[in-house]
Design a protein around this motif. Sequence first.
Motif, mmCIF file in Angstrom:
data_model
loop_
_atom_site.group_PDB
_atom_site.id
_atom_site.type_symbol
_atom_site.label_atom_id
_atom_site.label_comp_id
_atom_site.label_asym_id
_atom_site.label_seq_id
_atom_site.Cartn_x
_atom_site.Cartn_y
_atom_site.Cartn_z
ATOM 1 N N MET A 270 -12.311 -37.550 -47.074
ATOM 2 C CA MET A 270 -13.639 -36.749 -48.090
ATOM 3 C C MET A 270 -12.928 -35.570 -48.409
ATOM 4 S SD MET A 270 -17.028 -38.240 -46.781
ATOM 5 C CE MET A 270 -17.583 -40.151 -46.952
ATOM 6 N N GLY A 271 -11.967 -35.057 -47.496
ATOM 7 C CA GLY A 271 -11.758 -33.722 -47.609
ATOM 8 C C GLY A 271 -12.581 -32.520 -46.917
ATOM 9 N N ILE A 272 -13.029 -32.955 -45.847
ATOM 10 C CA ILE A 272 -13.748 -32.089 -44.803
ATOM 11 C C ILE A 272 -12.936 -31.101 -43.856
ATOM 12 C CG2 ILE A 272 -15.753 -31.933 -43.456
ATOM 13 C CD1 ILE A 272 -17.162 -33.982 -44.884
ATOM 14 N N PRO A 273 -12.854 -30.106 -43.742
ATOM 15 C CA PRO A 273 -12.070 -29.733 -42.665
ATOM 16 C C PRO A 273 -12.227 -30.063 -41.371
ATOM 17 C CG PRO A 273 -13.174 -27.975 -44.156
ATOM 18 C CD PRO A 273 -13.649 -29.129 -44.224
ATOM 19 N N ARG A 274 -11.345 -30.027 -40.428
ATOM 20 C CA ARG A 274 -11.272 -30.892 -39.326
ATOM 21 C C ARG A 274 -12.167 -30.117 -38.241
ATOM 22 N NH1 ARG A 274 -7.605 -34.583 -37.223
ATOM 23 N NH2 ARG A 274 -6.100 -34.177 -39.066
ATOM 24 N N GLY B 36 -20.878 -30.925 -45.166
ATOM 25 C CA GLY B 36 -20.040 -31.800 -45.924
ATOM 26 C C GLY B 36 -20.207 -31.775 -47.289
ATOM 27 N N TRP B 37 -21.322 -31.185 -47.787
ATOM 28 C CA TRP B 37 -21.849 -31.216 -49.121
ATOM 29 C C TRP B 37 -20.632 -30.464 -49.912
ATOM 30 C CZ3 TRP B 37 -25.889 -33.147 -51.843
ATOM 31 C CH2 TRP B 37 -26.187 -32.640 -53.450
ATOM 32 N N ARG B 38 -20.268 -29.540 -49.707
ATOM 33 C CA ARG B 38 -19.370 -28.654 -50.661
ATOM 34 C C ARG B 38 -18.098 -29.037 -50.599
ATOM 35 N NH1 ARG B 38 -17.029 -23.665 -48.880
ATOM 36 N NH2 ARG B 38 -17.033 -23.149 -46.784
ATOM 37 N N HIS B 39 -17.742 -29.714 -49.773
ATOM 38 C CA HIS B 39 -16.338 -30.240 -49.570
ATOM 39 C C HIS B 39 -15.985 -31.582 -50.166
ATOM 40 C CE1 HIS B 39 -15.418 -27.345 -46.809
ATOM 41 N NE2 HIS B 39 -16.372 -27.503 -45.961
#
Length: 435
Positions: free
Chosen positions: A139-143, A201-204
């Motif tokens: 989803m593109g969320i940083p680790r 997670g919303w903004r990613h």
Amino acid sequence: MNATTTACLLVAAMVTAFGVAMRLGRLSDALAILVAAVTGIVLAGFGPLESVRHLVDGSFTFLPIVLIIFAAQIFINIEKASGALDATVRDLVARFHARPRLLLVLLMFLVILPGALTGPGAAGQFAFGSVVSSLLLLMGIPRVKVASFIAIGGTIGIFAPPVNIPAMIIAAGINMPYIGFFWPLLIVTVPLAVYAALHLGWRHIHGPLDRDAALAALPAVPAHMTALRVYLPLTIVVVLMLLVRTFPHVIPPIGIPLMFMVGGAVAFVSAGFRIDLLRVARETFRETLEVNAILIAVGSLVQVMAANGVRGLFVISSISVPVYVLYAAIFVVCVCLGGVLGPFAVASVFGIPFMLALLGRDPIMATVALSLLACVSSVTPPTAILGKSAMILADCHDSYGSFLRVSAVPTMTIAIAGILGVIYANALGVLRFSW
């Protein structure tokens, strides 16, 4: 030397013994707590037989909770071995890949579910942590935020109903039955879980999840695992819990461990192939050994503290201080110092005396709030059991300071909700129902 001075010296000796056992002796949490208990009972001047009696008698204090944890973990592990847990994740991705923010929230509840059923939040982390991590990264969320997501899910899983071990410990400590907790726990759990998931997670998230790529990243499941086979065992457990609570004078109180064993038997039969139950039992024993050992050691510690007068000192001190000092002490001890003991030990060592000092308030809501504060200690250093294990599961090599920075807002939100619950316990009594 008066009784108060003696109790203070015993507290100092027990805390010192605990610290030395953990830092110099490098013993586990359970053994360090047991060392503190032995120190407390020996220095109190009890004879050898009386000392052993208190230690052994206390070790059985939390036996019902130990049975619940073991039975629930057996159920989860049979579900895991059958492929039902992986099938659940694949089902969520297939249905909600076009609505990633909703999928994000559902994944948070997926991490919470095993902890809610078994008690330890680590159950959710180890059952779903790896597969949920891979989806969140897609989803593109940083680790580092993925690690925080899993840790917060595990933390809320400890608190979520039906099995909230810190609340069970506090309730047992004041001789209050664990009844009437389900709805307050659920009503507090849902908004905290939704907020934490969206905050992290919303903004990613910038668009729908690639369905094929996501499914390819997940473990394969047996072709015969139909929806009935996947969801029937959990449905059986939930229905049994509902029936016992809805018809208490018709359905006999069969107990939560037996409900999970029935669910495990249904999961075993519906798996469609032979599951090695001996291997499952060995894995379950290994996975639950740490938390069960802590509960057994904490039971001995509580018994010793009651016998040597330390518990009485805590209660009198808590009752006699001004109320705002008591609130500050609850917050600091549970959130900050709780990181040394972990959520279950802090609920026992500090939660019970604090609850005795709060008996003028709604006892169920105050216990719920204290248990929420105790759960926060699972991500606060130095132990930070759930925080550090979540970083391992997410393959995150950032510093723990980075983890704490991204986790600060949801963690403090949970802590503030807990202390507000303590302060306004009477007003929140409207959340209680007959369960």
